[in-house]
Design an enzyme around this catalytic site. Sequence first.
Site, PDB file in Angstrom:
ATOM      1  N   VAL A   1       0.826  -1.211   0.000  1.00  0.00           N
ATOM      2  CA  VAL A   1       0.000   0.000   0.000  1.00  0.00           C
ATOM      3  C   VAL A   1       0.857   1.257   0.000  1.00  0.00           C
ATOM      4  CG1 VAL A   1      -1.837  -1.183   1.250  1.00  0.00           C
ATOM      5  CG2 VAL A   1      -0.151   0.146   2.532  1.00  0.00           C
TER       6      VAL A   1
ATOM      7  N   TYR B   1       4.243   6.685  14.387  1.00  0.00           N
ATOM      8  CA  TYR B   1       2.985   5.919  14.372  1.00  0.00           C
ATOM      9  C   TYR B   1       1.811   6.807  14.804  1.00  0.00           C
ATOM     10  CZ  TYR B   1      -0.157   1.997  15.511  1.00  0.00           C
ATOM     11  OH  TYR B   1      -1.214   1.116  15.593  1.00  0.00           O
TER      12      TYR B   1
END
Length: 705
Positions: free
Chosen positions: A356, A447
């Site tokens: 992705v 993150y």
Amino acid sequence: MALNMDALGKPIGPITRHYDWKDVVLYALGVGAGFDDLDYAYEKNLKVIPTFSIAMIFDFLGQIAAASNINLAGVLHGEQELIFHRPIPASGSFVTTGKVSHYFDKGPKGALVIGESETCDADGKRLFTNITTIFARLDGNFGGGDAPKKDVVFPERDPDIVVTASPSSDQPLIYRLSGDIFQLHADPEFARMVGFEKPIMHGLCTYGYACRALMANFVPGEPEKVRRLACRFSRTLYPGEPIKTLIWKTQEGRALWRVVNAVSGELVIDNGIFEYGPIPKDEIRFDGRVAVVTGAGGGLGRVYALELARRGARVVVNDFGGARDGEGAGSASPADQVVNEIKNMGGEAVANYASVATPEGGESIVQTALDAFGRVDILINNAGILRDKGIGKMEPENWKIVLDVHLNGAYHVTRPAFRAMRENGYGRIIMTTSAAGLYGNFGQTNYSAAKMGLVGLMNTLKLEGGKYNIKVNTVAPIAASRLMADILPPDLLDKMKPEFVSPLVLYLCSEQCPVSGKIYNAGMCYYNRAAVMTSPGIVLGDGKSVPTLEDVAANWEKILSLKGAREHEQLNDLVLGDMLAALQSKPDQSAADVSPAGAPASVAAVFEGMPKAFRPDAAKGVEVVFQFSIGGDGGGDWVVTVKDGTCKIEAGVHGKPTTTIKMAGPDFLAMMSGKTTAMKAYTTGKIKIEGDLMKSQLIEKLFKI
């Protein structure tokens, strides 16, 4: 005339049809029922012939014809398919939404126009799916592609069952009262004009005869067990000509059928498919839907993919097959294993191994769905990696790769999926955020930033997808996965099964999902909603001079307070709502203090008087179309068009308004009489604005209120 290419994919409806027992009985009589089928023709213990459903949504077929600009002189019903999800009630409402999905060019023979629709009851429960093919004999040669072949292979043996019937010579006159009043079935002069000897039978009437024959032999007295009925209309039939329904049972729950003219032997209906079986459980299903799940080779993604497939979805299982930190060349094994699991339980799935993290990878994933299944309805952005370090040790490459997979990866897949969903007028997209993004977590700056970025992506996508029935939501899962395998203790990991997250995620993927743009925490049987809240705030000064630092310090507790905080749906709710409303309000002023200009007698009177209130000098260079939808008694729809210093007002609905204003009648009258302002109505939720919110601010400038 020419087919309207702009109609392809545009939503039609909702179209609502209310019906009662008399409609059910009238239809049954129209397709030949009588004392031999009293359960269908008498209100005591009344049952519904399933094909009644297509007669009751005949208005939708008319909308298909109108939208596509078919030449009605050449219209014939080509094919019909009904898929039943729930029993049809003996009274109630059908709410139908659909679209023109395809045009196929048959050259000099004509064109095929395909309409697809879903019909629900008044509570939104899906009842049946309709796929109609209209044969437009006079609309071919437009340069389009031909229809794909889909012939049904019949057994090379005599039919197992033959059912004879003799429709009355007056049958069309009865059947047409159920909705299809096209003059071809009643007017001899019109029938001759378009090439027939006399009025012909409705193809859907013969379809109803066949349905009765099939039910009598496979599900007698149990119409609720009919699951699917499909066919192709081959030749016309004149009223009074006897027919035979030829039936071949091919397996349990499935039969093939044809209808022939009993005198001439000509094939009237071909390629008939009949499927039957137990009433489906009242559960959320994904039959006919196509789902894409990224990172589905294990953990949460695997659980999502398996459960979607169990509930009828066709699934694209995407997984790059790399290590937890994204290193490695990838592997086909994780995705292939999940695909095999789905196939072994009788589902449909294909694998995709693209990453992705690149635009090409995202396009590849969506194209896999389009190539294999022809559409995309659901996207779960689930792929992820971890590279945890404190900010001081966070190298740029570790920052970038985590954002590339989580945030950019969601963009790479969502962009092509959104295009496909927009064409279909339906979509469900899930973003996977994290508590680390919502609340912070030491050592996860990359993150956390990526995960909170997904919330921002959702917030705008919900606005862009709203008018296409594309709903976008975000879930922060707390679940055991390979990303957490060595972070949490084993006993806690055991309590964090991915299966506990799946119910919420799949509900948000369903047609029943009522929300868009929301954030949820899910895990360990615990579910709640998270939200960005905004307090009422405070105005320091008069809004003209800049407050001092000391002003801020002196009012810090009021700025900090969340008392009365609320959610905003978009940027303008804050800028044009809270901030401007706060600046316009004065401590000693209330709605009761505003001097009214005199309450108009009615909503209609407001629009009748608006030309007199129009300010041409304020309209120079302005071009805008306001759509007013006023609810309640005396309400209605009005279009106000301002262009080149002129104003035109008319009742009705505009196809492409700049701004749509929705209000209840009393609130509208209060605003137009000066008892309240448009801004105050907006900030208190009494006015709903769709489209260009900024242009709505022109109303008070263009009209003397």
